[in-house]
Scaffold this active site. Structure first.
Site, PDB file in Angstrom:
ATOM      1  N   ASP A 175     -10.475  -4.752  -1.781  1.00 49.24           N
ATOM      2  CA  ASP A 175      -9.493  -4.383  -0.767  1.00 49.24           C
ATOM      3  C   ASP A 175     -10.123  -3.489   0.278  1.00 49.24           C
ATOM      4  O   ASP A 175     -10.664  -2.443  -0.057  1.00 49.24           O
ATOM      5  CB  ASP A 175      -8.346  -3.638  -1.479  1.00 49.24           C
ATOM      6  CG  ASP A 175      -7.257  -3.158  -0.567  1.00 49.24           C
ATOM      7  OD1 ASP A 175      -6.439  -2.332  -1.013  1.00 49.24           O
ATOM      8  OD2 ASP A 175      -7.209  -3.606   0.593  1.00 49.24           O
ATOM      9  N   ASP A 194       0.858  -1.194   0.000  1.00 47.57           N
ATOM     10  CA  ASP A 194       0.000   0.000   0.000  1.00 47.57           C
ATOM     11  C   ASP A 194       0.888   1.237   0.000  1.00 47.57           C
ATOM     12  O   ASP A 194       1.401   1.639   1.045  1.00 47.57           O
ATOM     13  CB  ASP A 194      -0.893   0.005   1.235  1.00 47.57           C
ATOM     14  CG  ASP A 194      -2.002  -1.009   1.128  1.00 47.57           C
ATOM     15  OD1 ASP A 194      -2.187  -1.801   2.075  1.00 47.57           O
ATOM     16  OD2 ASP A 194      -2.666  -1.030   0.078  1.00 47.57           O
TER      17      ASP A 194
HETATM   18  C1  DX5 Z   1      -6.374   0.853   2.613  1.00 49.03           C
HETATM   19  C2  DX5 Z   1      -5.520  -0.191   1.976  1.00 49.03           C
HETATM   20  C3  DX5 Z   1      -5.889  -1.605   2.356  1.00 49.03           C
HETATM   21  C4  DX5 Z   1      -5.880  -1.868   3.824  1.00 49.03           C
HETATM   22  C5  DX5 Z   1      -6.496  -3.216   4.083  1.00 49.03           C
HETATM   23  O1  DX5 Z   1      -6.195   2.057   1.978  1.00 49.03           O
HETATM   24  O2  DX5 Z   1      -5.565  -0.050   0.582  1.00 49.03           O
HETATM   25  O3  DX5 Z   1      -5.024  -2.505   1.698  1.00 49.03           O
HETATM   26  O4  DX5 Z   1      -4.589  -1.836   4.295  1.00 49.03           O
HETATM   27  O5  DX5 Z   1      -6.504  -3.448   5.454  1.00 49.03           O
HETATM   28  P1  DX5 Z   1      -7.751  -4.135   6.174  1.00 49.03           P
HETATM   29  O6  DX5 Z   1      -7.845  -5.526   5.587  1.00 49.03           O
HETATM   30  O7  DX5 Z   1      -7.339  -4.131   7.608  1.00 49.03           O
HETATM   31  O8  DX5 Z   1      -8.951  -3.317   5.896  1.00 49.03           O
END
Ligand code: DX5
Length: 231
Positions: A183, A43
Site C-alpha cells: 500500500d 484508511d
Molecule cells: C497512506 C494510505 C494509502 C494511500 C494510498 O497512509 O495507507 O492507502 O492512501 O494512496 P496512493 O496510492 O495515492 O499512494
C-alpha cells in the site's frame, strides 16, 4: 505451492478511498465496485498514529449498503483495541492494525477474531519482519507499507520489495494461509515490482483516480500488469 518468486494467490486490486469525493462517498463506493475492484480499503487515521484524520465508523456504516465487496479497515490509530468493535459493527470484515501501535499484538489480533472479523497486521517501512513472524498464524493478511503512512499521492519505496519477498518466504515456509498486501505509491510503473516480489493484494489510491480513461480502465490495467508477472 509453487516456488515462483511471485505469489500464487489470486491478484486483488483494492482501492484506497482517500482520493474519492467525500461529498458523495456512497456513490463513489458503488462506482469502485462497478469498476471491478476486489475489496475496498478504508484508511482510518486518528490524527495521533499518523498526522491526518479520516473516516469514523459511522461514515463507513453509511457506505456499507452501497457495495457488497469486502470492506477492510486499515487502522492507522494509536488504540486499535478501543476502536475495533465499532469498525466491525460498521461492516468491516477485515481489520488491519499496525504492529507499531500494539503493545500486545498477539492479544489484539486474537481479539479481532473474537469480534467475528478477520485480522491483518501492517508494518511501517522501517519496521522489520521480525515484528510479525510470531503472529502469522493469527492473521489473514500482512500489509507491507510502501510509503510512510498518513497521506495519499506519495512516492513508492521500492526498497520494500526485498521485505515483501522475505515475508513471502516466511509465509511459504510456515505454510501460513496469508495474503500479502502492499500500500502506497502503487501504479502502472510500480505494481509489477511489488507483485513479482510476492504481493497479491495491491492497494492503489491516486493511480486509480488520475486515470483519464476512468476507474474501470485503471483497475483492469493494474490487474493485467500484476498478473503479467506470473507468466
Ligand atoms: C497512506 C494510505 C494509502 C494511500 C494510498 O497512509 O495507507 O492507502 O492512501 O494512496 P496512493 O496510492 O495515492 O499512494
Amino acid at each position: 505451492m509453487s516456488d515462483h518468486p511471485g505469489s500464487d494467490r489470486p491478484i486483488e486490486i483494492a482501492p484506497s478511498v482517500l482520493p474519492a469525493d467525500f461529498s458523495r462517498l456512497g456513490e463513489e463506493v458503488a462506482a469502485l465496485e462497478a469498476a471491478g475492484v476486489d475489496r475496498i480499503q478504508w484508511d482510518v487515521m486518528d490524527g495521533r498514529f499518523v498526522p491526518n484524520l479520516t473516516f469514523g465508523p459511522d461514515v463507513i456504516a453509511a457506505c456499507r449498503p452501497h457495495a457488497s465487496v469486502l470492506f477492510e479497515a486499515h487502522l492507522m490509530v494509536e488504540a486499535p483495541d478501543e476502536l475495533a468493535p465499532r469498525y466491525v459493527e460498521a461492516g468491516c470484515e477485515l481489520l488491519i492494525v499496525h504492529a507499531e501501535a500494539c503493545r500486545h499484538l498477539h492479544r489484539t489480533l486474537g481479539g479481532i477474531g473474537e469480534l467475528g472479523a478477520r485480522a491483518g497486521v501492517a508494518l511501517n517501512p522501517s519496521t522489520p519482519l521480525s515484528a510479525v513472524e510470531h503472529v502469522l498464524d493469527l492473521v489473514d493478511l500482512v500489509l507491507v507499507m510502501t510509503v510512510n503512512p498518513g497521506f495519499g499521492g506519495q512516492a513508492y519505496i521500492a526498497t520494500m520489495e526485498p521485505k515483501v519477498a522475505a515475508l513471502r518466504h516466511l509465509v511459504l515456509e510456515g505454510g501460513h494461509d496469508v495474503d500479502i498486501e502492499v500500500d502506497g505509491g502503487i501504479g502502472p510503473s510500480t505494481i509489477q515490482g511489488a507483485a513479482a516480489a510476492g504481493a497479491n493484494v495491491l492497494v492503489a489510491g491516486s493511480a486509480l483516480y488520475r486515470d483519464a480513461e476512468g476507474l474501470a480502465h485503471a483497475v483492469s490495467e493494474l490487474r493485467d500488469l500484476a498478473e503479467a508477472t506470473r507468466s
